[in-house]
Design a protein around this motif. Structure first.
Motif, mmCIF file in Angstrom:
data_model
loop_
_atom_site.group_PDB
_atom_site.id
_atom_site.type_symbol
_atom_site.label_atom_id
_atom_site.label_comp_id
_atom_site.label_asym_id
_atom_site.label_seq_id
_atom_site.Cartn_x
_atom_site.Cartn_y
_atom_site.Cartn_z
ATOM 1 N N THR A 56 30.467 43.776 49.871
ATOM 2 C CA THR A 56 29.332 44.494 49.282
ATOM 3 C C THR A 56 29.519 44.765 47.793
ATOM 4 O OG1 THR A 56 30.286 46.653 49.855
ATOM 5 C CG2 THR A 56 28.788 45.641 51.462
ATOM 6 N N ASP A 57 30.748 44.636 47.292
ATOM 7 C CA ASP A 57 31.047 44.847 45.881
ATOM 8 C C ASP A 57 31.767 43.629 45.331
ATOM 9 O OD1 ASP A 57 30.232 47.633 45.178
ATOM 10 O OD2 ASP A 57 31.567 48.110 46.854
ATOM 11 N N PHE A 58 31.643 43.435 44.017
ATOM 12 C CA PHE A 58 32.303 42.295 43.383
ATOM 13 C C PHE A 58 33.217 42.717 42.239
ATOM 14 C CE2 PHE A 58 28.250 40.778 45.117
ATOM 15 C CZ PHE A 58 28.718 39.786 45.972
ATOM 16 N N LEU A 59 33.498 44.026 42.144
ATOM 17 C CA LEU A 59 34.323 44.535 41.066
ATOM 18 C C LEU A 59 35.701 43.893 41.063
ATOM 19 C CD1 LEU A 59 34.637 46.561 38.744
ATOM 20 C CD2 LEU A 59 35.437 48.231 40.424
ATOM 21 N N TYR A 60 36.042 43.233 39.963
ATOM 22 C CA TYR A 60 37.329 42.576 39.740
ATOM 23 C C TYR A 60 37.552 41.348 40.635
ATOM 24 C CZ TYR A 60 38.457 46.596 36.851
ATOM 25 O OH TYR A 60 38.442 47.569 35.876
ATOM 26 N N ARG A 76 60.237 16.411 41.952
ATOM 27 C CA ARG A 76 61.520 16.586 42.646
ATOM 28 C C ARG A 76 62.243 17.848 42.188
ATOM 29 N NH1 ARG A 76 63.571 12.124 41.180
ATOM 30 N NH2 ARG A 76 64.776 12.947 39.418
ATOM 31 N N ASP A 77 62.109 18.165 40.898
ATOM 32 C CA ASP A 77 62.858 19.290 40.334
ATOM 33 C C ASP A 77 62.002 20.548 40.120
ATOM 34 O OD1 ASP A 77 65.034 17.571 40.177
ATOM 35 O OD2 ASP A 77 64.524 16.943 38.124
ATOM 36 N N SER A 78 60.752 20.527 40.573
ATOM 37 C CA SER A 78 59.819 21.603 40.235
ATOM 38 C C SER A 78 60.065 22.906 40.988
ATOM 39 C CB SER A 78 58.382 21.143 40.495
ATOM 40 O OG SER A 78 58.152 21.004 41.892
ATOM 41 N N GLY A 79 60.681 22.824 42.150
ATOM 42 C CA GLY A 79 60.858 24.016 42.961
ATOM 43 C C GLY A 79 59.649 24.370 43.802
ATOM 44 N N ALA A 80 58.671 23.455 43.853
ATOM 45 C CA ALA A 80 57.467 23.694 44.647
ATOM 46 C C ALA A 80 57.841 23.921 46.113
ATOM 47 C CB ALA A 80 56.516 22.501 44.512
ATOM 48 N N PRO A 81 57.034 24.730 46.827
ATOM 49 C CA PRO A 81 55.694 25.196 46.449
ATOM 50 C C PRO A 81 55.722 26.432 45.558
ATOM 51 C CG PRO A 81 56.206 25.998 48.635
ATOM 52 C CD PRO A 81 57.364 25.111 48.234
ATOM 53 N N LEU A 82 54.633 26.599 44.806
ATOM 54 C CA LEU A 82 54.424 27.821 44.037
ATOM 55 C C LEU A 82 54.029 28.926 45.015
ATOM 56 C CD1 LEU A 82 54.048 29.298 41.305
ATOM 57 C CD2 LEU A 82 51.662 28.525 41.356
ATOM 58 N N VAL A 83 54.725 30.062 44.935
ATOM 59 C CA VAL A 83 54.477 31.166 45.852
ATOM 60 C C VAL A 83 53.952 32.370 45.074
ATOM 61 C CG1 VAL A 83 55.440 32.673 47.633
ATOM 62 C CG2 VAL A 83 56.351 30.349 47.338
ATOM 63 N N LEU A 84 52.780 32.847 45.471
ATOM 64 C CA LEU A 84 52.201 34.047 44.885
ATOM 65 C C LEU A 84 52.229 35.168 45.914
ATOM 66 C CD1 LEU A 84 51.187 31.943 42.821
ATOM 67 C CD2 LEU A 84 49.024 33.203 42.717
ATOM 68 N N GLY A 85 52.436 36.391 45.440
ATOM 69 C CA GLY A 85 52.459 37.550 46.332
ATOM 70 C C GLY A 85 51.424 38.576 45.913
ATOM 71 N N GLY A 86 50.672 39.069 46.862
ATOM 72 C CA GLY A 86 49.676 40.093 46.565
ATOM 73 C C GLY A 86 50.300 41.470 46.425
ATOM 74 N N LEU A 87 49.836 42.215 45.459
ATOM 75 C CA LEU A 87 50.223 43.621 45.284
ATOM 76 C C LEU A 87 48.928 44.377 45.003
ATOM 77 C CD1 LEU A 87 52.680 45.586 45.103
ATOM 78 C CD2 LEU A 87 52.640 45.224 42.627
ATOM 79 N N LEU A 88 48.053 44.364 45.994
ATOM 80 C CA LEU A 88 46.698 44.891 45.852
ATOM 81 C C LEU A 88 46.512 46.137 46.717
ATOM 82 C CD1 LEU A 88 44.815 41.460 45.923
ATOM 83 C CD2 LEU A 88 45.508 42.790 43.922
ATOM 84 N N PRO A 89 45.559 47.008 46.373
ATOM 85 C CA PRO A 89 45.421 48.306 47.042
ATOM 86 C C PRO A 89 44.715 48.232 48.400
ATOM 87 C CG PRO A 89 43.759 48.092 45.354
ATOM 88 C CD PRO A 89 44.644 46.877 45.230
ATOM 89 N N ARG A 90 45.408 47.696 49.360
ATOM 90 C CA ARG A 90 44.826 47.629 50.706
ATOM 91 C C ARG A 90 44.660 49.032 51.285
ATOM 92 N NH1 ARG A 90 48.186 43.628 53.895
ATOM 93 N NH2 ARG A 90 49.564 45.422 54.137
ATOM 94 N N TYR A 148 39.708 47.105 47.203
ATOM 95 C CA TYR A 148 40.488 46.011 47.777
ATOM 96 C C TYR A 148 39.662 44.799 48.204
ATOM 97 C CZ TYR A 148 43.513 43.402 50.951
ATOM 98 O OH TYR A 148 44.213 42.400 51.583
ATOM 99 N N PRO A 149 38.524 44.958 48.905
ATOM 100 C CA PRO A 149 37.805 43.781 49.403
ATOM 101 C C PRO A 149 37.465 42.737 48.335
ATOM 102 C CG PRO A 149 37.016 45.723 50.523
ATOM 103 C CD PRO A 149 37.922 46.207 49.421
ATOM 104 N N PRO A 150 36.859 43.112 47.189
ATOM 105 C CA PRO A 150 36.579 42.078 46.193
ATOM 106 C C PRO A 150 37.828 41.496 45.539
ATOM 107 C CG PRO A 150 35.946 44.244 45.365
ATOM 108 C CD PRO A 150 36.270 44.418 46.809
ATOM 109 N N LEU A 151 38.855 42.322 45.333
ATOM 110 C CA LEU A 151 40.106 41.797 44.779
ATOM 111 C C LEU A 151 40.717 40.763 45.713
ATOM 112 C CD1 LEU A 151 41.713 45.115 43.474
ATOM 113 C CD2 LEU A 151 41.204 43.118 42.064
ATOM 114 N N ALA A 152 40.736 41.081 46.999
ATOM 115 C CA ALA A 152 41.311 40.163 47.985
ATOM 116 C C ALA A 152 40.469 38.906 48.120
ATOM 117 C CB ALA A 152 41.425 40.872 49.336
ATOM 118 N N ALA A 153 39.149 39.050 48.097
ATOM 119 C CA ALA A 153 38.268 37.891 48.246
ATOM 120 C C ALA A 153 38.416 36.933 47.070
ATOM 121 C CB ALA A 153 36.817 38.348 48.384
ATOM 122 N N GLY A 154 38.507 37.469 45.856
ATOM 123 C CA GLY A 154 38.674 36.612 44.693
ATOM 124 C C GLY A 154 39.969 35.828 44.738
ATOM 125 N N SER A 155 41.052 36.483 45.140
ATOM 126 C CA SER A 155 42.349 35.807 45.247
ATOM 127 C C SER A 155 42.317 34.728 46.327
ATOM 128 C CB SER A 155 43.445 36.831 45.565
ATOM 129 O OG SER A 155 43.527 37.823 44.574
#
Length: 448
Positions: A90-94, A216-230, A238-245
């Motif tokens: 219902t919101d799209f903030l951030y 071969r040397d990249s270290g993939a996969p790239l790993v991202l971690g969420g630190l969002l206000p659930r 939280y809902p729009p932040l999580a949806a955008g990510s």
């Protein structure tokens, strides 16, 4: 709409002149306390549809409240894609800022040819400045894999790139209005802020073309971690932040991923609480996360940043606006897609001054975000000729944890009534909603 508006500086000066003239030429008799209803104003932490629900059975008290938030005109195609991720949104903030933070991180890693955080960090500012402009994720990744320098323009980052400190050089703000217990999109106005000339001109390290050796040397996969206000005081965001990510992750992986592999996301809660956030950061570090997306609140990012830097990881927030974070000692590992509150302060002051109040209360959370934005708004009011004799500052201590009792705003409401305020700016998150109920309980007549 932007082209027809009076420049903000001129608008502030004209409004201030009118106010001072009214004061000088009017009657010497003070008006009764309740002759003019109190207008409510909000900032990005509470100007969203979910804020009304925080007032429960008195949600209608938000009707007439208005304020500002960092927000650009969102293309319908983008909001439709977000709703495909979260149909209940219902919101799209951030949401746009979180989408762009994830995309920029992915492009920086692809250009660096590595998942090493230090190498990614050196590419992030450059991803947004110079090079071949691209807006589509798939096209940007294609250029990056070919080793071409790019200038990413996304949903929130659409006018200029990052400054040398890793934050937007320009921003778009929306003036929002509550009607019928929700934001009335028909009344939303947009105004630009910032200066494109502040965008960085420094050249990033040369991009690495994707080759078998690089992969071969990249270290993939790239790993991202969420630190969002659930959870916590900022959970309403939280809902729009999580949806955008989540949308960015989906589209990046549909376009072939990063460095030959799908990008990985590990969820995590900041709890709008330093203890919760620090535990999440420690968990992410142990899990091998390269880039942490968050925190939601500026104060939480300030608390966890030393831990992130000590671990050699990147902290990339879509919603931090505390201007003082621009000067934090981050070893080049902190970035944000949200603009600093030095810009929002001007927009908020403009909104308040349009209504011509003679007594203004600025009430804020007692933390770096709340007191920081409060100070910027006060400075802008002063610049417009509104002195300390017409502005009252009030701060409150936010709850220490989700289990803590709600803030008692009874004394603050009485103080506002006794001051005969005509405008009250509430700088807070979900926990600030009880102030509105307290004002109603104190017999303060609210503008509706």
């Amino acid at each position: 709409m932007l082209g027809t508006r009076v420049p903000r500086a001129a608008a502030l000066a004209v409004t201030a002149a009118l106010l001072l003239a009214t004061s000088a030429c009017g009657t010497d008799e003070p008006e009764e306390a309740d002759t003019r209803p109190v207008r409510l104003y909000g900032s990005d932490g509470n100007m969203q549809n979910s804020f009304a629900a925080e007032l429960k059975d008195r949600a209608d008290l938000v009707d007439g409240m208005k304020g500002t938030t960092p927000l650009t005109r969102l293309p319908e195609s983008f909001t439709n894609r977000l709703r495909a991720v979260d149909p209940k949104l219902t919101d799209f903030l951030y949401a746009a800022e979180s989408y762009d933070a994830v995309v920029i991180s992915a492009l920086a890693a692809q250009l660096a040819g590595s998942t090493e955080p230090a190498a990614i960090a050196k590419q992030i500012v450059g991803v947004t400045n110079g090079g071949q402009r691209c807006e589509d994720v798939a096209k940007c990744l294609e250029l990056a894999r070919d080793g071409q320098d790019i200038e990413y323009r996304g949903v929130s980052l659409n006018r200029a790139g990052f400054t040398d400190t890793g934050e937007p050089a320009t921003a778009s703000y929306a003036t929002l209005h509550f009607d019928d217990q929700k934001i009335d999109d028909g009344k939303t106005e947009f105004v630009g802020a910032g200066d494109e000339s502040n965008a960085s001109t420094k050249a990033p390290p040369r991009a690495r073309k994707q080759t078998p050796a690089v992969l071969r040397d990249s270290g993939a996969p790239l790993v991202l971690g969420g630190l969002l206000p659930r959870t916590g005081d900022l959970a309403l965001a939280y809902p729009p932040l999580a949806a955008g990510s989540a949308l960015a992750l989906r589209e990046i992986n549909q376009a072939g991923g990063v460095l030959g592999e799908p990008m990985v996301w590990i969820d995590g809660d900041d709890g709008t609480n330093p203890t919760v956030a620090k535990a999440t950061v420690a968990s992410h570090v142990a899990a091998g996360v390269h880039v942490i997306i968050g925190a939601g609140a500026s104060g939480i990012s300030r608390e966890v940043l030393p831990d992130v830097v000590a671990a050699g990881r990147i902290l990339f927030s879509p919603s931090n606006t505390d201007a003082s974070l621009s000067k934090v000692d981050d070893q080049g590992l902190y970035f944000r897609t949200a603009p600093p509150d030095s810009l929002q302060g001007r927009a908020l002051a403009d909104v308040i001054l349009r209504d011509g109040p003679r007594r203004i209360v600025l009430l804020a959370r007692k933390d770096s975000y709340g007191e920081g934005l409060q100070g910027y708004v006060q400075a802008e009011l002063e610049r417009a000729g509104i002195g300390d004799d017409r502005v009252k500052l009030i701060t409150y201590q936010p709850p220490d944890s989700p289990e803590a009792p709600p803030v008692d705003f009874g004394s603050a409401a009485q103080e506002i009534r006794d001051y005969q305020a005509e405008a009250v700016l509430i700088i807070g998150f979900g926990e600030s909603a009880p102030l509105i109920r307290a004002l109603d309980d104190a017999g303060v007549r609210l503008h509706r």
